[in-house]
Design a protein around this motif. Structure first.
Motif, PDB file in Angstrom:
ATOM      1  N   GLU A  77       0.858  -1.179   0.000  1.00 42.11           N
ATOM      2  CA  GLU A  77       0.000   0.000   0.000  1.00 42.11           C
ATOM      3  C   GLU A  77       0.896   1.232   0.000  1.00 42.11           C
ATOM      4  O   GLU A  77       1.799   1.342   0.826  1.00 42.11           O
ATOM      5  N   VAL A  78       0.644   2.124  -0.935  1.00 39.22           N
ATOM      6  CA  VAL A  78       1.468   3.318  -1.083  1.00 39.22           C
ATOM      7  C   VAL A  78       0.574   4.552  -1.049  1.00 39.22           C
ATOM      8  O   VAL A  78      -0.433   4.615  -1.738  1.00 39.22           O
ATOM      9  N   VAL A  79       0.965   5.510  -0.218  1.00 36.11           N
ATOM     10  CA  VAL A  79       0.301   6.807  -0.187  1.00 36.11           C
ATOM     11  C   VAL A  79       1.237   7.781  -0.885  1.00 36.11           C
ATOM     12  O   VAL A  79       2.416   7.861  -0.549  1.00 36.11           O
ATOM     13  N   TYR A  80       0.709   8.486  -1.890  1.00 35.90           N
ATOM     14  CA  TYR A  80       1.571   9.368  -2.677  1.00 35.90           C
ATOM     15  C   TYR A  80       0.845  10.654  -3.056  1.00 35.90           C
ATOM     16  O   TYR A  80      -0.380  10.726  -3.056  1.00 35.90           O
ATOM     17  N   ASN A  81       1.637  11.665  -3.392  1.00 35.83           N
ATOM     18  CA  ASN A  81       1.142  12.970  -3.781  1.00 35.83           C
ATOM     19  C   ASN A  81       1.043  13.015  -5.309  1.00 35.83           C
ATOM     20  O   ASN A  81       2.058  12.902  -5.995  1.00 35.83           O
ATOM     21  N   THR A  82      -0.154  13.182  -5.823  1.00 35.11           N
ATOM     22  CA  THR A  82      -0.368  13.150  -7.270  1.00 35.11           C
ATOM     23  C   THR A  82       0.221  14.360  -7.993  1.00 35.11           C
ATOM     24  O   THR A  82       0.365  14.333  -9.212  1.00 35.11           O
ATOM     25  N   LYS A  83       0.553  15.405  -7.265  1.00 36.39           N
ATOM     26  CA  LYS A  83       1.195  16.560  -7.897  1.00 36.39           C
ATOM     27  C   LYS A  83       2.678  16.301  -8.144  1.00 36.39           C
ATOM     28  O   LYS A  83       3.301  16.979  -8.945  1.00 36.39           O
ATOM     29  N   LYS A  84       3.237  15.302  -7.443  1.00 30.75           N
ATOM     30  CA  LYS A  84       4.665  15.036  -7.553  1.00 30.75           C
ATOM     31  C   LYS A  84       4.989  13.733  -8.282  1.00 30.75           C
ATOM     32  O   LYS A  84       6.097  13.542  -8.758  1.00 30.75           O
ATOM     33  N   THR A  85       4.041  12.813  -8.337  1.00 28.57           N
ATOM     34  CA  THR A  85       4.277  11.534  -9.005  1.00 28.57           C
ATOM     35  C   THR A  85       2.944  10.954  -9.461  1.00 28.57           C
ATOM     36  O   THR A  85       1.892  11.523  -9.187  1.00 28.57           O
ATOM     37  N   ASP A  86       3.009   9.834 -10.136  1.00 29.66           N
ATOM     38  CA  ASP A  86       1.779   9.153 -10.545  1.00 29.66           C
ATOM     39  C   ASP A  86       1.930   7.660 -10.268  1.00 29.66           C
ATOM     40  O   ASP A  86       3.004   7.186  -9.912  1.00 29.66           O
ATOM     41  N   LEU A  87       0.859   6.931 -10.447  1.00 29.62           N
ATOM     42  CA  LEU A  87       0.842   5.511 -10.105  1.00 29.62           C
ATOM     43  C   LEU A  87       1.837   4.704 -10.931  1.00 29.62           C
ATOM     44  O   LEU A  87       2.472   3.784 -10.423  1.00 29.62           O
ATOM     45  N   THR A  88       2.011   5.045 -12.182  1.00 31.80           N
ATOM     46  CA  THR A  88       2.968   4.325 -13.030  1.00 31.80           C
ATOM     47  C   THR A  88       4.392   4.473 -12.491  1.00 31.80           C
ATOM     48  O   THR A  88       5.154   3.507 -12.454  1.00 31.80           O
ATOM     49  N   LYS A  89       4.752   5.663 -12.051  1.00 29.12           N
ATOM     50  CA  LYS A  89       6.089   5.884 -11.491  1.00 29.12           C
ATOM     51  C   LYS A  89       6.268   5.128 -10.181  1.00 29.12           C
ATOM     52  O   LYS A  89       7.338   4.601  -9.900  1.00 29.12           O
ATOM     53  N   VAL A  90       5.216   5.069  -9.379  1.00 25.58           N
ATOM     54  CA  VAL A  90       5.273   4.316  -8.121  1.00 25.58           C
ATOM     55  C   VAL A  90       5.504   2.839  -8.412  1.00 25.58           C
ATOM     56  O   VAL A  90       6.371   2.191  -7.819  1.00 25.58           O
TER      57      VAL A  90
END
Length: 118
Positions: A75-88
């Motif tokens: 499970e990953v929490v990420y900031n969509t302004k700095k990255t996207d799901l493909t990069k994760v």
């Protein structure tokens, strides 16, 4: 007349700010990524577990990582302004693990401890 103009000005500002607020996009996303974890201690393993925390958290935009070796998910929490799901997902594959439909990087997979491989 002056009071009416002030009222209209305030009303217009409220409507505009409400519209701008409604158009704000959600910037924090949570993704549950399916992977393959072959040992029961990868999340705590000195080499593998620390990679998830140390390496993934260094990736731009990733804020939190939780590994569930029983469910074989990350499970990953990420900031969509700095990255996207493909990069994760790509960052996870570079650690040697599959990430949903993306296969693990071969060289990274070979670098995993033997207990963490098929």
């Amino acid at each position: 007349m002056k009071i009416l103009k002030q009222f209209l000005l305030i009303f217009s500002l409220l409507v505009c700010s409400g519209t701008a607020f409604a158009q704000k996009q959600k910037t924090i996303e949570k993704a549950l990524i399916k992977t393959n974890i072959y040992c029961n201690h990868c999340a705590k393993c000195e080499t593998c577990g620390e990679r998830f925390q140390k390496v993934l958290l260094r990736e731009k935009g990733i804020q939190m990582v939780t590994v569930d070796e029983k469910e074989m998910t990350i499970e990953v929490v990420y900031n969509t302004k700095k990255t996207d799901l493909t990069k994760v997902k790509t960052a996870i594959t570079k650690l040697g693990y599959d990430a949903d439909d993306l296969e693990a990087d071969v060289a990274a997979y070979e670098g995993l401890d033997n207990c963490c491989k098929k």
